[in-house]
Scaffold this active site. Structure first.
Site, short mmCIF file in Angstrom:
data_model
loop_
_atom_site.label_atom_id
_atom_site.label_comp_id
_atom_site.label_asym_id
_atom_site.label_seq_id
_atom_site.Cartn_x
_atom_site.Cartn_y
_atom_site.Cartn_z
N GLU A 1 7.95 -12.87 -12.17
CA GLU A 1 9.26 -12.93 -12.83
C GLU A 1 10.32 -13.69 -12.03
O GLU A 1 11.47 -13.28 -11.96
CB GLU A 1 9.77 -11.50 -13.10
C1 ACM Z 1 5.67 -6.84 -12.82
O1 ACM Z 1 5.52 -5.89 -13.61
N1 ACM Z 1 6.75 -7.58 -12.87
C2 ACM Z 1 4.66 -7.17 -11.85
#
Ligand code: ACM
Length: 475
Positions: free
Chosen positions: A277
């Site tokens: 992310e």
């Molecule tokens: C995640 O759930 N961002 C690894």
């Protein structure tokens, strides 16, 4: 006979049951088993001895994590390929002891499907102290899990002392989701966790999440920021707004210092460097950062693990492990990113968000937890899937193992950890240990065994969720 994870072979024997009495003793045939014997002796309130006893622990066989267990009226014998194998036999025995302190006659031969069977605890969104982590280690050992991944850093908190960058814990550790103060592990705390885990044959897998999920670090040191201005500490639950600066030389001094101190504290083979992310990092900057950070981690003699987005890089160090966390039907190129690790000679840890994420609500009425990963995730969903069928092109031989992460945006106490983890973590543990089945798994295959395990959880004070799909005993 009710054991989770289900053993490879288990047959009832036509003999009488073993009965634990005041005369019972745990005998260990090799000095290397003294610790496991003491552990079992304490659990059963039975003395241990190298010379005599009708509960015999010994080393035999050549599967290091495998064991054989035989119980009858004459005694119990657990032979393991290593002390870890004996320890797993002991975990099976714990589940076989009935309330009247008898063990039905049985013969078991067992060994794990995967080398890596993990749980993850996010100690960044909310901090959990050493005693809480030890309690969770006790909980996961019962299920023959052998890795605890600690998500040590995120936007909301930095949780590990780093001598070269003291404000990480001066400023970066002072916050948590929702406010109210933070916390961190001193190096001695961390060593205590590592040693306690080792006594249960659990390897700690530390994660420093980068280049995104770094607001706590950026708030601690203005000079790490592109504009030289430190952001405010963050106590919300949004993701994807922070990034280390891939183009600043200081960034790599920081990464090297942090990973060097972490590697020094970490006897296990892995350093997890995150990579998920990173929505505030351009593609070019992400690829540059991943190449350099992974190279630093590998240069410290460790095997690098990264969340599957790191597979966007085709310049990963040899053997880098990908950690897949998208859905059980991969979307938006995430399957390709995971496959990239395999194409570069690595393996995968499988943690589908809609199956293995313990922070998903059980149903709409669950007060804790989130729903973003196609949630809620009722207990049967955590059981009825196959790690080898998740990522197209990734088969059994490419899988290092499975892991069930618990993100803690909404979770603040060890009781809440246990409530979200159990019984789902027992389902994932079975997928990680028990042999692959040709037919799809059905929850009915584990439901009665979960009910029986609930009795042991009750005795241990584990605060599990009494899922409506299971006919729990007791009150
Ligand atoms: C995640 O759930 N961002 C690894």
């Amino acid at each position: 006979m009710p054991v989770i994870p289900l053993p490879v072979q288990l047959s009832a024997l036509p003999e009488g049951s073993y009965r634990l009495t005041d005369a019972s003793r745990v005998r260990f045939e090799e000095a290397a088993l003294e610790g496991v014997a003491a552990y079992l002796g304490e659990l059963l309130s039975v003395p241990t001895s190298p010379d005599e006893g009708d509960i015999v622990l010994t080393l035999e066989g050549d599967e290091p994590e495998g064991y054989a267990l035989r119980a009858s009226e004459n005694g119990i014998r657990i032979g393991g390929g290593s002390p870890a194998g004996v320890f797993y036999g002991v975990q099976t025995l714990r589940q076989l002891v009935q309330e009247n302190r008898t063990v039905e006659a049985v013969e078991i031969a067992d060994a794990p499907r995967y080398a890596y069977r993990g749980a993850m605890l996010d100690v960044a969104r909310h901090f959990f102290g050493v005693d809480d982590v030890k309690r969770y280690l006790d909980d996961i050992a019962l299920l023959k899990l052998n890795h605890l991944h600690l998500h040590l850093t995120d936007d909301q908190g930095w949780r590990l002392q780093i001598d070269a960058w003291p404000e990480l814990t001066g400023i970066g550790a002072s916050t948590r989701v929702g406010g109210g103060g933070g916390g961190f592990y001193t190096k001695d705390d961390y060593r205590e966790i590592v040693a306690y885990a080792a006594s249960s044959f659990v390897t700690i897998v530390p994660e420093i999440d980068m280049p995104g999920h770094t607001n706590a670090a950026l708030a601690s040191y203005a000079e790490l920021n592109t504009d030289g201005i430190a952001p405010e500490p963050y106590e919300g639950i949004e993701v994807g707004f922070s990034s280390l600066d891939s183009n600043k030389p200081l960034t790599y001094d920081f990464v090297r210092d942090v990973l060097t101190e972490l590697a020094d504290l970490t006897p296990g083979p892995y350093l997890h460097i995150g990579g998920d992310e990173s929505l505030a990092t351009t593609d070019a900057d992400f690829l540059l950062f991943v190449r350099r950070a992974a190279e630093i981690a590998a240069s410290l003699g460790k095997t690098v693990i990264g969340w599957h987005e790191m597979g966007r890089s085709r310049e990963l160090p040899p053997g880098t492990i990908g950690h897949y966390w998208n859905f059980s039907d991969p979307r938006e190129g995430n399957g390709e990113h995971a496959l990239s690790f395999v194409e570069q000679g690595g393996q995968l840890i499988i943690s589908p968000g809609d199956r293995a994420y313990l922070d998903m609500k059980y149903d709409e009425s669950t007060e804790l937890g989130l729903v973003w990963a196609d949630g809620p995730t009722p207990v049967p969903d955590s059981y009825e899937w196959d790690p080898a069928l998740i990522v197209p092109g990734v088969g059994e031989e490419h899988i290092l193992g499975v892991e069930a992460p618990l993100w803690t945006e909404t979770v603040t106490t060890i009781d809440e950890i246990e409530f979200m983890a159990f019984p789902r973590l027992a389902c994932v543990a079975e997928l990680g240990w028990s042999p692959r089945t040709d037919a799809p798994r059905h929850f009915e295959e584990i439901a009665q065994r979960l009910a029986r395990l609930g009795g042991l959880w009750d005795a241990l004070g584990v605060q599990y969720y009494r899922a409506p799909e299971v006919e729990w005993g007791g009150t």
